[in-house]
Design a protein around this motif. Structure first.
Motif, mmCIF file in Angstrom:
data_model
loop_
_atom_site.group_PDB
_atom_site.id
_atom_site.type_symbol
_atom_site.label_atom_id
_atom_site.label_comp_id
_atom_site.label_asym_id
_atom_site.label_seq_id
_atom_site.Cartn_x
_atom_site.Cartn_y
_atom_site.Cartn_z
ATOM 1 N N GLY A 187 66.076 32.484 48.135
ATOM 2 C CA GLY A 187 65.056 31.488 48.447
ATOM 3 C C GLY A 187 65.514 30.450 49.453
ATOM 4 O O GLY A 187 64.890 29.391 49.565
ATOM 5 N N GLY A 188 66.595 30.716 50.163
ATOM 6 C CA GLY A 188 67.053 29.816 51.209
ATOM 7 C C GLY A 188 67.805 28.601 50.725
ATOM 8 O O GLY A 188 67.956 27.626 51.457
ATOM 9 N N GLY A 189 68.301 28.627 49.483
ATOM 10 C CA GLY A 189 69.054 27.499 48.952
ATOM 11 C C GLY A 189 68.213 26.512 48.166
ATOM 12 O O GLY A 189 68.741 25.538 47.629
ATOM 13 N N SER A 190 66.901 26.745 48.093
ATOM 14 C CA SER A 190 66.041 25.881 47.281
ATOM 15 C C SER A 190 66.414 26.010 45.804
ATOM 16 O O SER A 190 66.711 27.108 45.322
ATOM 17 N N VAL A 191 66.362 24.907 45.082
ATOM 18 C CA VAL A 191 66.749 24.915 43.675
ATOM 19 C C VAL A 191 65.583 25.299 42.763
ATOM 20 O O VAL A 191 65.790 25.620 41.592
ATOM 21 N N TRP A 192 64.364 25.319 43.281
ATOM 22 C CA TRP A 192 63.205 25.574 42.418
ATOM 23 C C TRP A 192 63.252 26.914 41.682
ATOM 24 O O TRP A 192 62.828 26.986 40.521
ATOM 25 N N PRO A 193 63.764 28.004 42.282
ATOM 26 C CA PRO A 193 63.892 29.237 41.494
ATOM 27 C C PRO A 193 64.800 29.071 40.274
ATOM 28 O O PRO A 193 64.526 29.625 39.205
ATOM 29 N N ALA A 194 65.889 28.299 40.416
ATOM 30 C CA ALA A 194 66.785 28.058 39.284
ATOM 31 C C ALA A 194 66.109 27.193 38.232
ATOM 32 O O ALA A 194 66.279 27.415 37.024
ATOM 33 N N VAL A 195 65.341 26.198 38.676
ATOM 34 C CA VAL A 195 64.590 25.356 37.734
ATOM 35 C C VAL A 195 63.608 26.218 36.939
ATOM 36 O O VAL A 195 63.497 26.095 35.719
ATOM 37 N N ALA A 196 62.897 27.109 37.645
ATOM 38 C CA ALA A 196 61.919 27.973 36.982
ATOM 39 C C ALA A 196 62.588 28.906 35.983
ATOM 40 O O ALA A 196 62.116 29.084 34.854
ATOM 41 N N LEU A 197 63.712 29.515 36.386
ATOM 42 C CA LEU A 197 64.412 30.443 35.502
ATOM 43 C C LEU A 197 64.991 29.716 34.295
ATOM 44 O O LEU A 197 64.913 30.202 33.161
ATOM 45 N N HIS A 198 65.585 28.551 34.519
ATOM 46 C CA HIS A 198 66.145 27.756 33.424
ATOM 47 C C HIS A 198 65.053 27.400 32.422
ATOM 48 O O HIS A 198 65.240 27.507 31.206
ATOM 49 N N TRP A 199 63.894 26.971 32.932
ATOM 50 C CA TRP A 199 62.773 26.628 32.052
ATOM 51 C C TRP A 199 62.305 27.845 31.257
ATOM 52 O O TRP A 199 62.105 27.769 30.041
#
Length: 272
Positions: A187-199
């Protein structure tokens, strides 16, 4: 080293002091974890000043390139959980779609207490920093191990009370760390995928319970239950995508914010 030192001082120092000295459940869940993300922004500022913080923020908050990987992050834990239930012989064709399931999918508190509070530090700063030295697979293991140790002060009387539960928790965190390094970098270094997966990882046991209300809760995955199954799936995913996970970036191909003010993802050696 000022950035790394700043990161660990804030990410570990304040939460551990709070968890060890303050007996307040609300502060333990809502306040102290937040310093993991604060540590990421603080480290970026320590290394590059206002400009470094600006570049760091542009990368970790970027939305457009990360949307497909955010959706993948939301779906992944649920798919793993359903696969785990299949191995236990639970029939999935009779799942009810009820208001309770919808409610379980909208657990807003779970989005704040862990994912947003932590991921701008773990995946936004630390993972990005380690990728300059290690291949993604080893970076994921290192971040997962540090993430596991970070939880010790909070769960020392429960999860870390026995070697078996502590190991299962380690396997569980490494699972998500492996998937996160792939989603965040894609995702180009965006943290939102990690936030979504963590949630999704935190809430999917509740979602599965809503979807399978008649299944014994002891079978449902989450925490230590199913952790080895989940880790096996993550390792299989890494093996299938071995060119991504095991190719170290070319030396000097990725510069930190203080060097060229660019966080654009660079191609891995040997990849398209």
């Amino acid at each position: 080293m000022i950035g790394i030192a700043t990161f660990f001082l804030i990410a570990f120092g304040i939460p551990w002091a709070g968890w060890l000295l303050v007996r307040d459940e609300n502060m333990s869940l809502w306040l102290f974890p937040l310093f993991a993300s604060i540590a990421g922004f603080s480290a970026a500022y320590a290394e590059g000043g206002k400009e470094g913080l600006k570049v760091f923020s542009r990368r970790v908050f970027a939305i457009a390139p990360s949307v497909p990987y955010v959706l993948a992050g939301v779906a992944l834990p649920l798919l793993l959980g359903l696969s785990y239930l299949l191995t236990k012989g639970v029939p999935l064709f009779s799942m009810p779609w009820s208001p309770a399931a919808v409610l379980a999918l909208s657990l807003g508190a779970a989005l704040v207490t862990g994912p947003i509070a932590e991921e701008f530090g773990w995946r936004g700063y630390l993972q990005h920093r380690l990728l300059n030295r290690f291949a993604p697979f080893w970076t994921a293991l290192i971040v997962g191990a540090i993430w596991w140790v970070w939880h010790f002060a909070l769960y020392r009387a429960s999860v870390f009370a026995s070697p078996v539960s502590a190991f299962n928790f380690f396997a569980y965190l490494v699972t998500w760390s492996l998937f996160m390094v792939f989603l965040v970098e894609s995702g180009g270094g965006s943290v939102w995928p990690a936030v979504a997966l963590h949630w999704a990882a935190n809430t999917h046991p509740s979602v599965l319970q809503s979807l399978q209300p008649y299944v014994d809760g002891g079978i449902l995955p989450g925490g230590s239950k199913g952790s080895l199954f989940y880790l096996g799936a993550a390792c299989a995913f890494a093996a299938i995508n071995h060119r991504f996970f095991f190719a170290k970036r070319a030396s000097g191909s990725v510069s930190h914010a203080t060097a060229d003010n660019s966080f654009k993802p660079k191609p891995l050696r040997g990849s398209a």
